[in-house]
Design a protein around this motif. Structure first.
Motif, mmCIF file in Angstrom:
data_model
loop_
_atom_site.group_PDB
_atom_site.id
_atom_site.type_symbol
_atom_site.label_atom_id
_atom_site.label_comp_id
_atom_site.label_asym_id
_atom_site.label_seq_id
_atom_site.Cartn_x
_atom_site.Cartn_y
_atom_site.Cartn_z
ATOM 1 N N MET A 1 0.841 -1.197 0.000
ATOM 2 C CA MET A 1 0.000 0.000 0.000
ATOM 3 C C MET A 1 0.879 1.252 0.000
ATOM 4 N N THR A 2 0.525 2.188 -0.844
ATOM 5 C CA THR A 2 1.221 3.469 -0.910
ATOM 6 C C THR A 2 0.187 4.578 -0.895
ATOM 7 N N ASP A 3 0.427 5.593 -0.076
ATOM 8 C CA ASP A 3 -0.486 6.726 -0.003
ATOM 9 C C ASP A 3 0.141 7.898 -0.746
ATOM 10 N N PHE A 4 -0.468 8.275 -1.861
ATOM 11 C CA PHE A 4 0.066 9.350 -2.683
ATOM 12 C C PHE A 4 -0.599 10.694 -2.406
ATOM 13 N N PHE A 5 -1.382 10.798 -1.330
ATOM 14 C CA PHE A 5 -2.126 12.013 -1.036
ATOM 15 C C PHE A 5 -1.507 12.799 0.118
ATOM 16 N N VAL A 6 -1.765 14.105 0.112
ATOM 17 C CA VAL A 6 -1.505 14.937 1.285
ATOM 18 C C VAL A 6 -2.810 15.657 1.611
ATOM 19 N N SER A 7 -2.992 15.986 2.859
ATOM 20 C CA SER A 7 -4.200 16.676 3.291
ATOM 21 C C SER A 7 -4.052 18.183 3.098
ATOM 22 N N THR A 8 -5.171 18.887 3.137
ATOM 23 C CA THR A 8 -5.126 20.348 3.067
ATOM 24 C C THR A 8 -4.374 20.918 4.269
ATOM 25 N N GLY A 9 -4.548 20.287 5.418
ATOM 26 C CA GLY A 9 -3.842 20.745 6.613
ATOM 27 C C GLY A 9 -2.339 20.605 6.468
ATOM 28 N N TRP A 10 -1.911 19.485 5.896
ATOM 29 C CA TRP A 10 -0.467 19.273 5.688
ATOM 30 C C TRP A 10 0.086 20.333 4.750
ATOM 31 N N ALA B 1 -15.310 -5.608 -11.752
ATOM 32 C CA ALA B 1 -15.248 -5.293 -13.178
ATOM 33 C C ALA B 1 -14.586 -6.399 -13.992
ATOM 34 N N GLY B 2 -13.981 -7.365 -13.309
ATOM 35 C CA GLY B 2 -13.328 -8.462 -14.004
ATOM 36 C C GLY B 2 -11.840 -8.298 -14.189
ATOM 37 N N ILE B 3 -11.225 -7.382 -13.422
ATOM 38 C CA ILE B 3 -9.784 -7.157 -13.496
ATOM 39 C C ILE B 3 -9.078 -8.037 -12.462
ATOM 40 N N ASP B 4 -8.134 -8.835 -12.915
ATOM 41 C CA ASP B 4 -7.316 -9.676 -12.043
ATOM 42 C C ASP B 4 -6.100 -8.862 -11.611
ATOM 43 N N LEU B 5 -6.027 -8.542 -10.337
ATOM 44 C CA LEU B 5 -4.966 -7.666 -9.840
ATOM 45 C C LEU B 5 -3.603 -8.340 -9.749
ATOM 46 N N THR B 6 -3.519 -9.584 -10.130
ATOM 47 C CA THR B 6 -2.221 -10.264 -10.174
ATOM 48 C C THR B 6 -1.617 -10.241 -11.573
ATOM 49 N N LYS B 7 -2.334 -9.650 -12.538
ATOM 50 C CA LYS B 7 -1.877 -9.660 -13.925
ATOM 51 C C LYS B 7 -1.717 -8.242 -14.460
ATOM 52 N N GLU C 1 -1.662 1.553 -8.413
ATOM 53 C CA GLU C 1 -0.375 1.669 -7.719
ATOM 54 C C GLU C 1 -0.574 1.814 -6.213
ATOM 55 N N THR C 2 -1.675 2.437 -5.811
ATOM 56 C CA THR C 2 -1.992 2.517 -4.384
ATOM 57 C C THR C 2 -2.181 1.117 -3.802
ATOM 58 N N LEU C 3 -2.733 0.222 -4.614
ATOM 59 C CA LEU C 3 -2.938 -1.163 -4.179
ATOM 60 C C LEU C 3 -1.682 -2.023 -4.331
ATOM 61 N N GLY C 4 -0.592 -1.408 -4.813
ATOM 62 C CA GLY C 4 0.659 -2.141 -4.958
ATOM 63 C C GLY C 4 0.799 -2.854 -6.285
ATOM 64 N N HIS C 5 -0.078 -2.539 -7.243
ATOM 65 C CA HIS C 5 -0.010 -3.172 -8.560
ATOM 66 C C HIS C 5 1.057 -2.458 -9.384
ATOM 67 N N ALA C 6 2.148 -3.149 -9.679
ATOM 68 C CA ALA C 6 3.290 -2.506 -10.315
ATOM 69 C C ALA C 6 3.257 -2.578 -11.838
ATOM 70 N N ASP C 7 2.638 -3.608 -12.402
ATOM 71 C CA ASP C 7 2.679 -3.818 -13.850
ATOM 72 C C ASP C 7 1.500 -3.104 -14.510
ATOM 73 N N THR C 8 1.606 -1.787 -14.556
ATOM 74 C CA THR C 8 0.519 -0.943 -15.039
ATOM 75 C C THR C 8 1.052 0.037 -16.073
ATOM 76 N N ARG C 9 0.344 0.134 -17.191
ATOM 77 C CA ARG C 9 0.680 1.116 -18.221
ATOM 78 C C ARG C 9 -0.567 1.937 -18.546
ATOM 79 N N LEU C 10 -0.349 3.100 -19.148
ATOM 80 C CA LEU C 10 -1.451 3.964 -19.570
ATOM 81 C C LEU C 10 -1.397 4.099 -21.082
ATOM 82 N N TYR C 11 -2.529 3.832 -21.732
ATOM 83 C CA TYR C 11 -2.635 4.009 -23.184
ATOM 84 C C TYR C 11 -2.880 5.481 -23.454
ATOM 85 N N ASP C 12 -1.848 6.160 -23.914
ATOM 86 C CA ASP C 12 -1.897 7.615 -23.999
ATOM 87 C C ASP C 12 -2.885 8.112 -25.052
#
Length: 280
Positions: free
Chosen positions: A1-10, A224-230, A250-261
């Motif tokens: 797990m990775t937290d990519f957010f910051v709060s307004t207070g921070w 939705a039918g997405i296997d998070l191990t693939k 990536e928040t869930l730790g899924h590393a093998d991710t690409r974006l179709y630009d």
């Protein structure tokens, strides 16, 4: 797990920190009735620079929001006074719409610490925090780009994915557009989706300007039918909200991710790409 957010207070507490860059990454669809630049000029978070997602693009591209070449991105980032080693906090209006695209761009270009402001500037304003209409003064710098091409999928790669099933396709558009029931907002683009794609609407993954809790995120992808191990390739209309899915994965730790630009504007706008309609 990775937290990519910051709060307004921070952010309010750290606005004077050296090495902090604040970026307004707002961009909106016409139907949202908001003008990102006009809102920025009327009142933005102190120190924020405006990242225009219609301008920081590949020169000459016929597609919207095309990722610029590394050297072009580096020029834009440097002109905004943003260094690769800065702590970069990106925000948009509601908090989880267009900011993830800017978060994704900086990260694949080599930035080491990029965060998203939870709740966006809408929450910042609701809390009565200070905004300014004064232009942000920046000292241009060198953004030492370190581009990771493995995080981006091209049209040719998407053809192979669709033909061979070597990766899953997660489409972030609303269900109506994915199924081909609702029209696309851009002229000449067919309705529907890539054969084999699964629909994970970006707006279904957030609540109050930040991502859902991890168990709910996992459930959304799995339902939705997405296997998070693939491997997963994310797509949307023009590459903006596809980054929300990358952020969630990536928040869930899924590393093998690409974006179709090129996303659906490219795929659905061509006569030679297969299109499916209805529910996946």
């Amino acid at each position: 797990m990775t937290d990519f957010f910051v709060s307004t207070g921070w952010l309010a507490e750290h606005l004077d920190d050296p090495g902090l860059s604040v970026v307004d990454g707002s961009w909106y669809l016409p139907a949202q009735g908001r003008d990102a630049r006009a809102e920025y000029e009327a009142g933005h978070i102190p120190r924020a620079v405006f990242f225009d997602q219609d301008v920081v693009v590949a020169p000459g591209s016929t597609l919207p929001h095309t990722l610029p070449p590394p050297e072009v991105f580096a020029t834009f980032a440097g002109s905004m006074g943003i260094g690769r080693d800065d702590t970069i906090v990106v925000y948009d209006g509601p908090g989880l719409f267009s900011a993830p695209r800017v978060w994704w761009m900086f990260r694949i270009m080599g930035a080491k610490d990029v965060r998203i402001l939870e709740g966006g500037i809408d929450r910042w304003k609701r809390e009565g925090r200070f905004v300014t209409d004064k232009p942000t003064k920046v000292a241009p710098c060198l953004f030492e780009v370190a581009f990771d091409p493995g995080r981006v999928a091209s049209l040719d790669e998407m053809r192979r994915v669709v033909e061979t099933g070597t990766a899953q396709v997660a489409d972030a558009r609303p269900a109506g557009r994915f199924e081909g029931v609702d029209p696309e907002p851009r002229a000449g683009v067919r309705g529907g989706h890539m054969p084999g794609a699964r629909n994970v609407p970006a707006l279904s993954l957030g609540r109050d300007g930040r991502l859902l809790p991890p168990d709910e995120l996992r459930a959304a992808f799995e339902t939705a039918g997405i296997d998070l191990t693939k491997p997963v390739v994310t797509s949307c209309g023009s590459g903006v909200t596809a980054a929300v899915l990358v952020l969630a994965l990536e928040t869930l730790g899924h590393a093998d991710t690409r974006l179709y630009d090129g996303s659906w504007t490219e795929w659905g706008g061509r006569p030679d790409t297969p299109v499916a309609t209805g529910k996946a």
